[in-house]
Design an enzyme around this catalytic site. Structure first.
Site, mmCIF file in Angstrom:
data_model
loop_
_atom_site.group_PDB
_atom_site.id
_atom_site.type_symbol
_atom_site.label_atom_id
_atom_site.label_comp_id
_atom_site.label_asym_id
_atom_site.label_seq_id
_atom_site.Cartn_x
_atom_site.Cartn_y
_atom_site.Cartn_z
ATOM 1 N N HIS A 65 35.977 41.682 49.784
ATOM 2 C CA HIS A 65 35.623 42.880 50.546
ATOM 3 C C HIS A 65 34.758 42.555 51.765
ATOM 4 C CE1 HIS A 65 31.876 42.935 48.016
ATOM 5 N NE2 HIS A 65 31.368 43.461 49.101
ATOM 6 N N ASP A 109 37.982 40.190 43.465
ATOM 7 C CA ASP A 109 37.199 40.252 44.703
ATOM 8 C C ASP A 109 36.722 38.842 45.088
ATOM 9 O OD1 ASP A 109 35.809 41.227 46.864
ATOM 10 O OD2 ASP A 109 34.168 42.106 45.692
ATOM 11 N N SER A 202 26.491 40.882 49.132
ATOM 12 C CA SER A 202 27.875 40.718 48.696
ATOM 13 C C SER A 202 28.414 39.351 49.107
ATOM 14 C CB SER A 202 28.760 41.801 49.313
ATOM 15 O OG SER A 202 28.505 43.056 48.739
#
Length: 249
Positions: A65, A109, A202
């Site tokens: 992402h 992910d 992230s």
């Protein structure tokens, strides 16, 4: 930008009744030499920031992402505002996102980035070891995450922060995340301690005994713990295959 989102101070009123809030701390300079700081650009929007980690001299791993039309990677940084000889800024020339990645479900992910040229390894820039396919991180194990994401007071640090987080039983994440899958994900963060990672963390590495076992993937919209990380060992056959592709002349 860094870690420790704590049930957002802006969302939950501060109270000592819930017990002491435990903060992360500034990392010792270059104690995480594999860390990468990612700046992601999309036309018409402000740059997005993520973490990542160097797995080969010219390959960085991060969360899917964190993809974008243009990505620049900074290696060797402690204070991301510094300009010194340790810091290497390298553009990304190719990305490989796992074909099973779903932004809606936030599964698979994981992404690999091919750098324009090889990093120069030094005390400030090193690769990190990947796990074996059969490696299993178990509930109760405590590992370390580092990053430049927002602090619990919503300020953005310039220096790299670190925090130790405990792996949780999968049931806790199944109750909070409808698509949680223990075979490819890790459930991380003890709700009693309130330590957590934030949005700009992230893609950062979850490191256990000097081996990267997870990738910071998602946190709950309410800020409640635990959080979900990508379980790297489950993707090792795919990772090895993609690294060979990226390293072809």
């Amino acid at each position: 930008m860094l870690l420790l989102l704590l049930l957002l101070v802006a969302v939950l009123p501060f109270s000592t009744e819930g017990g002491k809030i435990f903060w992360g701390t500034e990392a010792k300079r270059h104690s995480h030499p594999y860390m990468a700081f990612l700046e992601i650009y999309e036309s018409g929007s402000h740059p997005k920031k993520c973490g990542g980690f160097l797995v080969k001299k010219d390959i960085v791993m991060t969360a899917a992402h964190c993809n974008g039309s243009e990505i620049n990677v900074t290696l060797g940084a402690h204070n991301i505002k510094d300009r010194n000889n340790n810091i290497q800024r390298i553009p990304v020339v190719k990305t490989i996102v796992h074909k099973g990645y779903s932004h809606a479900k936030m599964v698979n992910d994981i992404m690999l980035l091919k750098l324009k040229h090889k990093a120069q390894l030094s005390n400030a820039v090193k690769t990190i070891d990947l796990p074996k396919s059969q490696d299993r991180v178990k509930p109760g194990q405590v590992c370390t995450v580092a990053g430049w994401g927002p602090l619990a007071n919503c300020t953005l640090p310039n220096t790299l922060q670190e925090v130790k987080l405990e792996v949780q039983k999968s049931q806790k994440c199944r109750e909070m995340y409808k698509n949680y899958n223990d075979s490819i994900q890790l459930c991380v963060g003890n709700p009693k301690e309130k330590k957590a990672t934030a949005e700009s963390d992230s893609g950062g590495p979850f490191v256990c005994h000097s081996v990267v076992q997870g990738i910071v993937s998602q946190h709950h919209c309410t800020g409640d713990l635990p959080e979900v990380y990508t379980r790297i060992s489950s993707f090792m056959p795919w990772i090895q295959k993609m690294i060979k592709i990226l390293q072809q002349p």
